[in-house]
Write a protein that holds these residues in place. Structure first.
Motif, short mmCIF file in Angstrom:
data_model
loop_
_atom_site.label_atom_id
_atom_site.label_comp_id
_atom_site.label_asym_id
_atom_site.label_seq_id
_atom_site.Cartn_x
_atom_site.Cartn_y
_atom_site.Cartn_z
N LEU A 226 10.71 0.02 -0.55
CA LEU A 226 10.49 -0.13 -1.98
C LEU A 226 11.19 -1.37 -2.53
O LEU A 226 10.61 -2.13 -3.32
CB LEU A 226 10.97 1.13 -2.71
N LEU A 227 12.42 -1.60 -2.11
CA LEU A 227 13.19 -2.72 -2.65
C LEU A 227 12.59 -4.07 -2.28
O LEU A 227 12.74 -5.05 -3.02
CB LEU A 227 14.64 -2.65 -2.15
N GLU B 281 5.54 3.25 6.83
CA GLU B 281 5.73 4.63 6.42
C GLU B 281 6.69 5.39 7.32
O GLU B 281 7.43 6.25 6.88
CB GLU B 281 4.37 5.34 6.41
N THR B 282 6.71 5.06 8.62
CA THR B 282 7.49 5.85 9.56
C THR B 282 8.97 5.67 9.34
O THR B 282 9.46 4.54 9.25
CB THR B 282 7.15 5.42 11.01
N PRO B 283 9.74 6.78 9.19
CA PRO B 283 11.18 6.65 8.95
C PRO B 283 11.94 6.27 10.21
O PRO B 283 11.46 6.42 11.31
CB PRO B 283 11.56 8.07 8.49
N ARG C 154 12.49 8.65 -0.07
CA ARG C 154 11.33 8.93 0.78
C ARG C 154 10.87 7.70 1.52
O ARG C 154 10.43 7.78 2.67
CB ARG C 154 10.18 9.49 -0.08
N LEU C 155 10.97 6.54 0.89
CA LEU C 155 10.50 5.30 1.50
C LEU C 155 11.64 4.53 2.17
O LEU C 155 11.47 3.37 2.54
CB LEU C 155 9.84 4.42 0.44
N VAL D 245 0.83 -1.20 0.00
CA VAL D 245 0.00 0.00 0.00
C VAL D 245 0.86 1.25 0.00
O VAL D 245 0.62 2.21 -0.74
CB VAL D 245 -0.95 0.01 1.22
N THR D 246 1.90 1.24 0.83
CA THR D 246 2.77 2.41 0.93
C THR D 246 3.43 2.74 -0.41
O THR D 246 3.40 3.88 -0.88
CB THR D 246 3.85 2.18 1.99
N VAL D 247 4.02 1.73 -1.04
CA VAL D 247 4.72 1.94 -2.30
C VAL D 247 3.74 2.32 -3.41
O VAL D 247 3.97 3.27 -4.17
CB VAL D 247 5.53 0.70 -2.70
N LEU D 248 2.64 1.57 -3.50
CA LEU D 248 1.65 1.87 -4.54
C LEU D 248 1.06 3.26 -4.37
O LEU D 248 0.85 3.98 -5.34
CB LEU D 248 0.53 0.82 -4.51
N PHE D 249 0.81 3.63 -3.12
CA PHE D 249 0.18 4.92 -2.91
C PHE D 249 1.09 6.06 -3.33
O PHE D 249 0.66 7.00 -3.99
CB PHE D 249 -0.23 5.08 -1.45
N TRP D 250 2.38 5.99 -2.93
CA TRP D 250 3.28 7.07 -3.32
C TRP D 250 3.48 7.11 -4.83
O TRP D 250 3.61 8.17 -5.43
CB TRP D 250 4.63 6.91 -2.60
#
Length: 482
Positions: free
Chosen positions: A471-472, A164-166, A465-466, A72-77
């Motif tokens: 992402l990987l 999402e949280t860094p 950002r991610l 969801v995080t990757v697709l959304f960004w």
């Protein structure tokens, strides 16, 4: 993996994002510019696109698992970068190609601040405001905002927050419920933005510029409504306000939460990451001031003024400018770009590898030196007097290795498009660290580089950002195994 639930979430979030197009429409009406049609079409496309993603799977239910959260995080960004580019593409000004529109959108949402635009002062106010708003929404992550309303949608949100949280620690929550955590973070974020805007306005900015720059300052985004950035105002007061809020926004937002909750600021001084961050800023600023003054680039007062602002701006990965630091003498441009690799603290709106990771790497290096002297000794890595779990130390080294490897691969890729070495390495640093300005051909704008290079840099911005692994992980066979 619940693909139907993932699509439902994406559709809902895209429709939520369409609300962000309403303020630029209002700005367009106030200033009577000619972009209102573009924003109305963009609003319709966002609503319709989100609806088409959501409607077929509207009845899908199920708790999001950890893999769903990453997807969801990757697709959304990625999807949001695409939908966010629509106003740039449709507007007659700045008249961008699809690649340029996507680059500007992704840059805004990832708070990179790299731009392909020139003649920014002459652009419609609505476009300028929209760019700043993208920075602001991307600063804390619009997913965290959406998590606050997930309970009403019947969707668990902890997996999204973890993805999402860094920072190296993903499972900590400031409050027992994730919705409360997201609301607390956004309350702090909105408060800082409001105070920053008031400070700018009192210092002499117009109301439009004050609000616009407060968005990109607290988000550490770097977009400006003027080609000369903060230097346009030529005001020491405005620069100092900007420096203060860049530093505050580069701190871990958990520190701000505890300061608000306990009405105390002492924990800032006790936090080892915050102390190391201030040490890096102070050392770089002093060194830059000395070099600028001793080389007679500026007088001592001006050297301190420019060194302070550019050091904080580049080191926090904000990317604002008051002067052209790429023309500074000796090693200073290289030094400032290197500080952007450190970036802000974990849990901040800053980019880079994060201060806590660099601190852990340094401490791990010191431990290995001590082990040469005492091979049999058990020497834990400590931060703030507490031993750090070996798994965390190992994860930090893994992140560091992946970060540098990706940096090298992307730099070689840019050089393959015909860019020179200085432009290539600084462009990758500027995008992977979510910094913005680079050196060489990308010192002021990325408009001159080729489309393939822009696509690679869009990928770099998303990676930064991610935080790379989010992402990987999608490219690993294990992720897709049942």
């Amino acid at each position: 993996m619940h693909l139907s639930v993932v699509l439902r979430v994406i559709g809902l979030l895209v429709m939520v994002f369409s609300i962000a197009l309403i303020p630029p429409i209002i700005v367009s009406m106030i200033y009577s510019d000619e972009t209102i049609t573009a924003f109305l079409y963009a609003f319709a496309i966002n609503i319709l696109g989100g609806f088409l993603l959501w409607f077929p799977v509207r009845n899908a239910r199920g708790e999001l698992k950890i893999r769903d959260g990453f997807l969801v995080t990757v697709l959304f960004w990625t999807v949001l970068g695409l939908f966010g580019s629509v106003p740039f593409y449709l507007a007659e000004l700045p008249n961008l190609s699809f690649t340029d529109a996507l680059f500007e959108s992704v840059s805004g949402l990832t708070t990179t601040g790299a731009t392909i635009l020139t003649g920014i002062d002459d652009l419609p106010k609505s476009i300028l405001f929209y760019r700043q708003l993208l920075n602001w929404l991307g600063g804390m992550g619009i997913i965290v905002l959406a998590v606050a309303i997930m309970p009403m949608l019947g969707i668990g949100g902890m997996q999204l927050y973890r993805a999402e949280t860094p920072g190296p620690v993903k499972d900590s929550k400031l409050t027992p419920r994730i919705a409360e955590t997201a609301k607390a973070l956004w309350l702090i974020y909105a408060t800082l933005t409001t105070v920053c805007a008031l400070g700018y306005w009192i210092a002499g900015m117009s109301l439009f510029d004050a609000i616009s720059h407060s968005f990109s300052t607290v988000a550490i985004g770097g977009f400006s409504t003027h080609d000369a950035s903060i230097g346009y105002f030529n005001s020491v007061a405005i620069e100092l306000i900007c420096v203060f809020f860049m530093i505050v926004s580069a701190f871990n937002f958990a520190l701000h939460f505890f300061a608000w909750r306990h009405r105390s600021v002492w924990h800032y001084l006790k936090d080892p990451e915050a102390r190391f961050f201030i040490l890096v800023l102070s050392s770089t600023c002093i060194l830059s001031t000395l070099v600028l003054a001793l080389t007679s680039t500026y007088d001592w007062d001006t050297s301190l003024r420019y060194a302070l602002f550019e050091t904080v701006s580049i080191a926090t990965t904000a990317g604002f400018g008051t002067t052209d630091f790429s023309a500074w003498p000796n090693f200073l441009p290289f030094l400032l770009i290197v500080t952007s690799f450190i970036g802000g603290c974990a849990g901040s709106t800053g980019g880079g590898m994060k201060v806590i990771r660099i601190l852990l790497i340094l401490k791990q290096g010191m431990r290995e030196i001590q082990r040469l002297i005492h091979p049999s000794a058990v020497i834990p890595v400590k931060v703030g007097g507490k031993a750090v779990n070996e798994r965390v130390v190992s994860a930090v080294w893994g992140f560091f290795s992946a970060y540098l490897l990706i940096y090298i691969v992307l730099m070689i890729g840019l050089m393959a498009t015909g860019l020179d070495q200085v432009t290539s390495w600084s462009a990758v640093a500027a995008t992977l660290n979510n910094l913005g300005p680079g050196l060489g051909e990308v010192a002021s704008s990325f408009s001159s580089i080729s489309d393939p290079a822009k696509w690679m840099l869009c990928f770099a911005m998303l990676l930064g950002r991610l935080e790379v692994f989010t992402l990987l992980v999608l490219f690993t066979p294990m992720f897709w195994q049942k």
